[in-house]
Write an enzyme that holds these catalytic residues in place. Structure first.
Site, PDB file in Angstrom:
ATOM      1  CG  ASN A  64      -1.710   1.057   1.330  1.00 12.02           C
ATOM      2  OD1 ASN A  64      -2.255   1.682   0.337  1.00 12.02           O
ATOM      3  ND2 ASN A  64      -1.789   1.954   2.539  1.00 12.02           N
ATOM      4  CG  ASP A  90      -3.198   3.912   6.626  1.00 10.56           C
ATOM      5  OD1 ASP A  90      -3.168   3.318   5.671  1.00 10.56           O
ATOM      6  OD2 ASP A  90      -3.683   4.848   7.176  1.00 10.56           O
ATOM      7  CG  HIS A 137      -0.583   6.346   4.562  1.00  9.10           C
ATOM      8  ND1 HIS A 137      -1.953   6.550   4.404  1.00  9.10           N
ATOM      9  CD2 HIS A 137      -0.356   7.222   5.568  1.00  9.10           C
ATOM     10  CE1 HIS A 137      -2.293   7.447   5.483  1.00  9.10           C
ATOM     11  NE2 HIS A 137      -1.432   7.987   6.068  1.00  9.10           N
ATOM     12  CB  SER A 166       5.186   4.986   4.095  1.00  8.76           C
ATOM     13  OG  SER A 166       5.611   6.102   5.009  1.00  8.76           O
TER      14      SER A 166
HETATM   15  C1  GAR Z   1      -2.765   8.942  -2.836  1.00  7.49           C
HETATM   16  O1  GAR Z   1      -2.353  10.262  -2.358  1.00  7.49           O
HETATM   17  C2  GAR Z   1      -2.595   7.883  -1.857  1.00  7.49           C
HETATM   18  O2  GAR Z   1      -1.547   7.987  -1.368  1.00  7.49           O
HETATM   19  C3  GAR Z   1      -3.775   8.031  -0.898  1.00  7.49           C
HETATM   20  O3  GAR Z   1      -4.960   8.239  -2.016  1.00  7.49           O
HETATM   21  C4  GAR Z   1      -4.303   9.016  -2.975  1.00  7.49           C
HETATM   22  C5  GAR Z   1      -4.779   8.501  -4.127  1.00  7.49           C
HETATM   23  O4  GAR Z   1      -4.471   8.941  -5.442  1.00  7.49           O
HETATM   24  N1  GAR Z   1      -4.157   6.786  -0.324  1.00  7.49           N
HETATM   25  C6  GAR Z   1      -4.497   6.662   0.886  1.00  7.49           C
HETATM   26  O5  GAR Z   1      -4.683   7.842   1.567  1.00  7.49           O
HETATM   27  C7  GAR Z   1      -4.485   5.462   1.583  1.00  7.49           C
HETATM   28  N2  GAR Z   1      -4.485   5.511   2.989  1.00  7.49           N
HETATM   29  P1  GAR Z   1      -4.415   8.325  -6.952  1.00  7.49           P
HETATM   30  O6  GAR Z   1      -5.806   7.649  -7.032  1.00  7.49           O
HETATM   31  O7  GAR Z   1      -4.246   9.509  -7.958  1.00  7.49           O
HETATM   32  O8  GAR Z   1      -3.350   7.447  -6.808  1.00  7.49           O
END
Ligand code: GAR
Length: 216
Positions: A107, A145, A109, A136
Site C-alpha cells: 500500500n 496503515d 500512504h 510510505s
Molecule cells: C494517494 O495520495 C494515496 O497515497 C492515497 O490516496 C491518493 C490516491 O491518489 N491513499 C491513501 O490515503 C490510503 N490510505 P491516486 O488515485 O491518484 O493514486
C-alpha cells in the site's frame, strides 16, 4: 510477477506503476486494475492502456465484507495475480483477505508512517506544524496503515504551504516512490523478515527517495 492495482478514484499512482511496468526489464507486469467504484476515472485510463479492468462494487455486499472480498479473491485467481498494489483503494481490507494474501499486498500512504495514519494527512501535518512530510510504501497488515515499511520519501513542509500545495508535492514523490518500492518487492530484493523489511543487494540510501524534482 503479475500485479493488480486496486483503485477507488483517479488512479495516478496506478498510472505511475503501469508506466514502470512498461519499462523494459522491470520485474513486474500490470495485469489487472480492480476498483470498488464503478466509475473510478482510473479504470478508463487503464483500459486505454490495454490493461484488464474489473469492478467489484461493495454496495451489493452491504454488511458482508467477507463475501465482497471472496469475490475479489476469485478475480485475483482468475487473472493469476501474484501481488496486489493498493493505489488509493479507500476500503479497509478484512483480516481474512490480509491473511490469505499475507506479504502479497502493498500500500502507499501519504505520510511518513507510523505518523499520520488515516485520512486528511496533509491538513493534519499543517495543523501540527511538522517540518517534514512524505509518503510510505508498506506491506499491508490488519490494522489500518500498518505493516513492514518498504520505502519512504520525505518532502519539506514550506511556511506558505496549504493542504493542496502539500498534496501536490507529496503526490509527485508518491509517483517516484511507488514504482521504486514495487521494483524492490518484485525483484525479490525486499522481503519481510520478523515484521521488518530486509533488503538484499540494496544499500539503505536507495530506500529513501528525497528527490529535488518532487519539490515542485
Ligand atoms: C494517494 O495520495 C494515496 O497515497 C492515497 O490516496 C491518493 C490516491 O491518489 N491513499 C491513501 O490515503 C490510503 N490510505 P491516486 O488515485 O491518484 O493514486
Amino acid at each position: 510477477m503479475r500485479v493488480a492495482a486496486f483503485i477507488s478514484g483517479r488512479g495516478s499512482n496506478m498510472v505511475a506503476l503501469a508506466d514502470a511496468c512498461a519499462t523494459p526489464g522491470f520485474p513486474a507486469q500490470m495485469a489487472l486494475v480492480l476498483s470498488n467504484v464503478v466509475d473510478a476515472p482510473g479504470l478508463g485510463i487503464a483500459a486505454e492502456r490495454g490493461i484488464a479492468t474489473e469492478t467489484v462494487p461493495h454496495g451489493p455486499y452491504k454488511g458482508d465484507r467477507a463475501a465482497h472480498e471472496r469475490a475479489i479473491a476469485d478475480i485475483l485467481d482468475q487473472h493469476h495475480i501474484d501481488l496486489v498494489c493498493l493505489a488509493g483503494y479507500m476500503r479497509i481490507l478484512s483480516p481474512w483477505l490480509v491473511e490469505a494474501w499475507r506479504d502479497r499486498i502493498i500500500n502507499i500512504h501519504p505520510s511518513l508512517l507510523p505518523a499520520f495514519k488515516g485520512l486528511n494527512t496533509h491538513a493534519r501535518v499543517l495543523e501540527v506544524g511538522v517540518r517534514w512530510h512524505g509518503c510510505s510504501v508498506h506491506f499491508v497488515r490488519e490494522a489500518m496503515d500498518e505493516g513492514p515499511i518498504i520505502a519512504q520519501a520525505a518532502v519539506p513542509v514550506a511556511a506558505d504551504d496549504d493542504a493542496e500545495s502539500l498534496n501536490r508535492r507529496v503526490l509527485a514523490a508518491e509517483h517516484r516512490l511507488y514504482p521504486h518500492a514495487l521494483g524492490l518487492v518484485a525483484s525479490g530484493a525486499a522481503r519481510v523478515q520478523g515484521e521488518r523489511v530486509a533488503l538484499r543487494g540494496h544499500p539503505l540510501p536507495e530506500t529513501t527517495i528525497n528527490p529535488p524534482e518532487a519539490d515542485a
